[in-house]
Motif scaffolding. Structure first.
Motif, PDB file in Angstrom:
ATOM      1  N   THR A 154      41.659  39.926  35.883  1.00 29.75           N
ATOM      2  CA  THR A 154      42.203  41.380  36.597  1.00 29.75           C
ATOM      3  C   THR A 154      41.683  41.499  38.187  1.00 29.75           C
ATOM      4  O   THR A 154      42.247  42.136  38.937  1.00 29.75           O
ATOM      5  CB  THR A 154      41.434  42.745  35.838  1.00 29.75           C
ATOM      6  N   SER A 155      40.622  40.441  38.322  1.00 27.23           N
ATOM      7  CA  SER A 155      40.094  40.584  39.595  1.00 27.23           C
ATOM      8  C   SER A 155      40.951  39.377  40.634  1.00 27.23           C
ATOM      9  O   SER A 155      41.125  38.201  40.130  1.00 27.23           O
ATOM     10  CB  SER A 155      38.570  40.311  39.742  1.00 27.23           C
ATOM     11  N   SER A 156      41.121  39.433  41.756  1.00 26.91           N
ATOM     12  CA  SER A 156      41.730  38.465  42.474  1.00 26.91           C
ATOM     13  C   SER A 156      41.017  38.118  43.654  1.00 26.91           C
ATOM     14  O   SER A 156      40.454  39.045  44.341  1.00 26.91           O
ATOM     15  CB  SER A 156      43.205  39.091  42.977  1.00 26.91           C
ATOM     16  N   PRO A 157      41.159  36.863  44.292  1.00 22.72           N
ATOM     17  CA  PRO A 157      40.564  36.405  45.584  1.00 22.72           C
ATOM     18  C   PRO A 157      41.066  37.047  46.644  1.00 22.72           C
ATOM     19  O   PRO A 157      42.116  37.844  46.427  1.00 22.72           O
ATOM     20  CB  PRO A 157      40.876  35.030  45.558  1.00 22.72           C
ATOM     21  N   LEU A 158      40.041  37.280  47.835  1.00 23.52           N
ATOM     22  CA  LEU A 158      40.610  37.822  48.887  1.00 23.52           C
ATOM     23  C   LEU A 158      41.906  37.252  49.668  1.00 23.52           C
ATOM     24  O   LEU A 158      42.011  36.278  49.584  1.00 23.52           O
ATOM     25  CB  LEU A 158      39.381  37.765  50.004  1.00 23.52           C
TER      26      LEU A 158
END
Length: 267
Positions: free
Chosen positions: A233-237
């Motif tokens: 659910t988290s993505s790189p910048l």
């Protein structure tokens, strides 16, 4: 408070939990000579703003944290005895995979050398946790991770408040969100001993620098990549000048950047 020494004579305080805070003390200039102790010293002028020693320390610390906290998250998923501990492990893996991808992007642009393995002390810590089982594993992992995340939380805030570099500011924003999420899910386990963890946050043990320093990466080794979970659910910048992979693919984790390195197994 307990004191013990390992075979190399390194002093540890209060067991495995006491080892971890020192692991955050990553050397400020991996692969370079540190000529001052002034963290505000500008070491490079970049198109994204001046880069200070503290800025570079921060990128390295975030990368180094992932190299040992990611495998601990994997262990929590596999060995945790409650749904809450397993959930905490899932958040650790998810968050550090995204932070790692961001660190690798930023390090390339800012010419920062990143470690490829954790320090001897950090690897020893992971080994210690891996040797635990059952409720002891749950408690040791949760309290250790709550203590270290609480410690680095203040570092993130300081960098966010002081950096003049746009890329470092973006990384601090992301780290702030992810570290707070990790603190929350760790506390949700109901296993945090606040008296112990808060004491260790304010009274870290002093260990020899050699135990705290990850070795510089070998040119013969592919860069380690912390692989995102299928349910990430988290993505790189998304950095300045980049297009958001999410607008091109339903799965942003399949962006080409994340597939360039072969990514050795971690943990």
């Amino acid at each position: 408070m307990r004191f013990s020494r390992n075979a190399a004579g390194t002093l540890f305080v209060g067991g495995a939990l006491s080892m971890t805070l020192a692991a955050l003390a990553y050397p400020s200039m991996l692969g370079l000579n540190k000529v001052t102790t002034d963290e505000g010293r500008v070491i490079a002028q970049t198109e994204w703003g001046p880069l200070t020693e503290a800025d570079r320390d921060f990128v390295v610390k975030v990368r180094a944290a992932g190299l040992w906290e990611y495998p601990l998250g994997q262990m929590a998923i596999e060995k945790g005895t409650t749904p809450e501990v397993v959930n905490a492990g899932e958040h650790l893996v998810d968050g550090h995979a995204a932070l790692d991808a961001s660190c690798r992007k930023i390090a390339t642009l800012l010419n920062i050398t990143l470690p490829n393995t954790a320090s001897p002390q950090q690897e020893g810590f992971v080994t210690t946790i891996a040797s635990k089982s059952g409720k002891e594993f749950d408690s040791e992992l949760v309290n250790t991770m709550r203590m270290t995340h609480g410690s680095i939380f203040s570092t993130v805030a300081k960098i966010r408040a002081t950096t003049k570099n746009t890329l470092i500011r973006q990384l601090a924003n992301q780290a702030n969100e992810i570290v707070l999420d990790h603190i929350t899910v760790l506390e949700d386990t109901g296993l945090v001993n606040f008296e112990q963890t808060l004491h260790m946050q304010t009274s870290p043990p002093k260990l020899p620098e050699v135990d705290l320093t990850p070795p510089p990466p070998s040119g013969r080794q592919p860069q380690v990549v912390l692989t995102p979970p299928p349910t990430a659910t988290s993505s790189p910048l998304v950095l300045p000048g980049e297009s958001n992979p999410a607008t091109k693919s339903p799965d942003p984790k399949q962006a080409p950047e994340a597939q360039q390195s072969p990514g050795p197994q971690v943990g």
